[in-house]
Design an enzyme around this catalytic site. Structure first.
Site, PDB file in Angstrom:
ATOM      1  CD  GLU A  29      43.064 -12.324  68.200  1.00 34.75           C
ATOM      2  OE1 GLU A  29      44.071 -12.904  67.769  1.00 34.75           O
ATOM      3  OE2 GLU A  29      42.792 -11.148  67.944  1.00 34.75           O
TER       4      GLU A  29
ATOM      5  CB  ALA B 116      43.014 -17.649  60.978  1.00 37.58           C
TER       6      ALA B 116
ATOM      7  CG  HIS C  92      24.117  10.966  73.186  1.00 42.88           C
ATOM      8  ND1 HIS C  92      23.009  10.519  73.849  1.00 42.88           N
ATOM      9  CD2 HIS C  92      25.190  10.512  73.884  1.00 42.88           C
ATOM     10  CE1 HIS C  92      23.381   9.822  74.912  1.00 42.88           C
ATOM     11  NE2 HIS C  92      24.702   9.817  74.960  1.00 42.88           N
TER      12      HIS C  92
ATOM     13  CD  GLU D 261      20.472  11.202  68.983  1.00 40.22           C
ATOM     14  OE1 GLU D 261      21.689  11.181  69.227  1.00 40.22           O
ATOM     15  OE2 GLU D 261      19.675  10.392  69.456  1.00 40.22           O
TER      16      GLU D 261
HETATM   17  C1  AOF Z   1      21.416   8.575  71.665  1.00 37.04           C
HETATM   18  N1  AOF Z   1      22.409   9.016  70.857  1.00 37.04           N
HETATM   19  O1  AOF Z   1      24.534   9.063  70.196  1.00 37.04           O
HETATM   20  C2  AOF Z   1      23.960   7.627  71.957  1.00 37.04           C
HETATM   21  C3  AOF Z   1      22.897   7.152  72.779  1.00 37.04           C
HETATM   22  O2  AOF Z   1      25.784   8.460  79.509  1.00 37.04           O
HETATM   23  P1  AOF Z   1      25.230   8.996  78.226  1.00 37.04           P
HETATM   24  O3  AOF Z   1      24.545  10.323  78.410  1.00 37.04           O
HETATM   25  O4  AOF Z   1      26.245   9.026  77.094  1.00 37.04           O
HETATM   26  O5  AOF Z   1      24.049   8.017  77.778  1.00 37.04           O
HETATM   27  C4  AOF Z   1      24.368   6.717  77.362  1.00 37.04           C
HETATM   28  C5  AOF Z   1      23.125   6.013  76.924  1.00 37.04           C
HETATM   29  O6  AOF Z   1      22.470   6.773  75.901  1.00 37.04           O
HETATM   30  C6  AOF Z   1      23.423   4.655  76.309  1.00 37.04           C
HETATM   31  O7  AOF Z   1      23.348   3.619  77.268  1.00 37.04           O
HETATM   32  C7  AOF Z   1      22.326   4.529  75.264  1.00 37.04           C
HETATM   33  O8  AOF Z   1      21.115   4.100  75.837  1.00 37.04           O
HETATM   34  C8  AOF Z   1      22.176   5.959  74.792  1.00 37.04           C
HETATM   35  N2  AOF Z   1      23.146   6.229  73.729  1.00 37.04           N
HETATM   36  N3  AOF Z   1      21.669   7.625  72.575  1.00 37.04           N
HETATM   37  O9  AOF Z   1      20.302   9.066  71.591  1.00 37.04           O
HETATM   38  C9  AOF Z   1      23.662   8.591  70.953  1.00 37.04           C
HETATM   39  N4  AOF Z   1      25.236   7.211  72.124  1.00 37.04           N
HETATM   40 ZN    ZN Z   2      21.103  10.824  73.408  1.00 38.47          ZN
END
Ligand code: AOF
Ligand code: ZN
Length: 365
Positions: free
Chosen positions: A286, A148, A44, A46
């Site tokens: 489309e 379009a 993710h 973070e």
């Molecule tokens: C975050 N940061 O960059 C994203 C989040 O299967 P996982 O572990 O990738 O978890 C997917 C879920 O995590 C997704 O459904 C959403 O709720 C969250 N995505 N969360 O803190 C991220 N991509």
């Molecule tokens: Zn996360």
């Protein structure tokens, strides 16, 4: 946060069914780390930002476009690494409606003494992920209808000629759209008339799954779609599938999904459910006009993108974006809201959400 939004967009097309997310870490007034979610299954935003820091992030502020997750999915919880690295303050754009997160991410951080601010540039952050928000709460793809047309509402001249209605900037924009959505669909009428490839012609972009709505399975084996079926995932959705036709198409690498409704046509609600089950979180339709009308009537459309060109074609027989039977009165038409306008050279992209969802009179009649 604006920088985090720009970073998030780098994942466009690749993160589905996950959201696009960006993160920026700031300490003593300087950016010390940045990250984004590059692809479903990978780390993710973070975690990537925290592992890229140029100095110790303890005491820093994390700007993130989506509430940090607190669950074990394909990756471990972001809240854990935020606490472990001793981030002091977290500024969040969008709330995460995933039932496994939904406020719990922010709550866990607060419980551990992190200062948390929510809804910062929320509208801009929310605009990154309408597909994710819809899919995670309904299990069905977010459906966008795109066409379009000329200023007098024609998608082709009276002869059927449609190259080109819009200018180059608008046509490039369509390819960016195709790269964003998980799947793309056209009706058999459009396929027979235009022989389209339905791919995204931008280098390195994500390619959508191609879907042809083809009740009687008329798709010619000589079509570009059939000839490239081993290269791009392609699905013919039909109402009835003669075994022999089905086997021929499958031998070319196509998938055939029989999803007939009681009226002998493709059941678009069943199709949308099936796409959701396959993990496809967004669909771009489309055309043509018959399929658009059927999709509106089925109540599966969430958003409309109309590219409008400064041309007048006229002609009673010239095709329009939404055909079929149509509404009986203006009051019964599909109601749209949330206007967004983008200039593309001399053309305009006009976007709206479908208001009221399934309660709209038009598609209940
Ligand atoms: C975050 N940061 O960059 C994203 C989040 O299967 P996982 O572990 O990738 O978890 C997917 C879920 O995590 C997704 O459904 C959403 O709720 C969250 N995505 N969360 O803190 C991220 N991509
Ligand atoms: Zn996360």
């Amino acid at each position: 946060m604006r920088r985090a939004i720009a970073l998030a967009r780098r994942g466009m097309g690749w993160t589905a069914p996950n959201p696009m997310v960006g993160a920026v870490i700031v300490k003593d007034g300087k950016i010390i780390g940045e990250g984004w979610h590059p692809r479903c299954g990978e780390l993710h935003a973070e975690r990537r930002a925290l592992s890229n820091c140029s100095t110790d992030p303890a005491g820093a502020t994390l700007y993130v476009t989506l509430e940090p997750c607190c669950h074990y999915g394909r990756t471990p919880p972001c809240t854990e690494i935020i606490l472990e690295k001793k981030i002091a303050r977290v500024v969040i754009g969008s709330r995460d409606p995933n039932p496994k997160v939904a406020g719990k991410g922010a709550a866990i951080l607060r419980e551990h003494g992190v200062q948390v601010e929510e809804d910062f540039l929320r509208r801009e952050c929310d605009e990154l992920n309408p597909e994710f928000f819809h899919y995670i709460t309904t299990g069905r793809p977010y459906v966008v209808m795109k066409y379009a047309m000329t200023l007098d509402g024609k998608i082709a001249a009276r002869t059927g000629a449609s190259k080109w209605i819009t200018g180059e900037a608008a046509r490039r924009h369509v390819h960016a759209l195709r790269g964003r959505y998980a799947a793309i669909m056209a009706g058999i009428g459009t396929v027979l008339a235009d022989d389209p490839l339905l791919n995204c012609r931008i280098d390195g972009a994500h390619q959508p799954v191609r879907i042809i709505c083809d009740s009687a399975l008329r798709l010619p084996e000589s079509s570009q779609l059939c000839r490239t079926a081993s290269e791009y995932r392609t699905v013919a959705v039909c109402a009835s599938a003669p075994a022999e036709r089905r086997e021929r198409l499958e031998s070319l690498g196509m998938e055939v999904w029989p999803l007939g409704g009681s009226d002998g046509r493709v059941d678009l609600r069943a199709l949308v459910s099936r796409l959701g089950e396959e993990g496809l979180s967004s669909l771009l339709i489309e055309g043509g006009g018959t399929l658009h009308e059927a999709a509106l009537r089925a109540g599966v459309v969430n958003h409309v993108c109309a590219y409008i060109a400064p041309k007048l074609l006229g002609g009673r027989e010239a095709k329009t974006p939404v055909e079929g039977l149509g509404a009986a009165s203006p009051a019964e038409g599909a109601q749209l809201a949330g206007m967004k306008m983008t200039a593309l050279g001399e053309d305009i992209l006009l976007e709206y959400d479908i208001a009221g969802g399934m309660n709209n009179v038009y598609w209940n009649c």
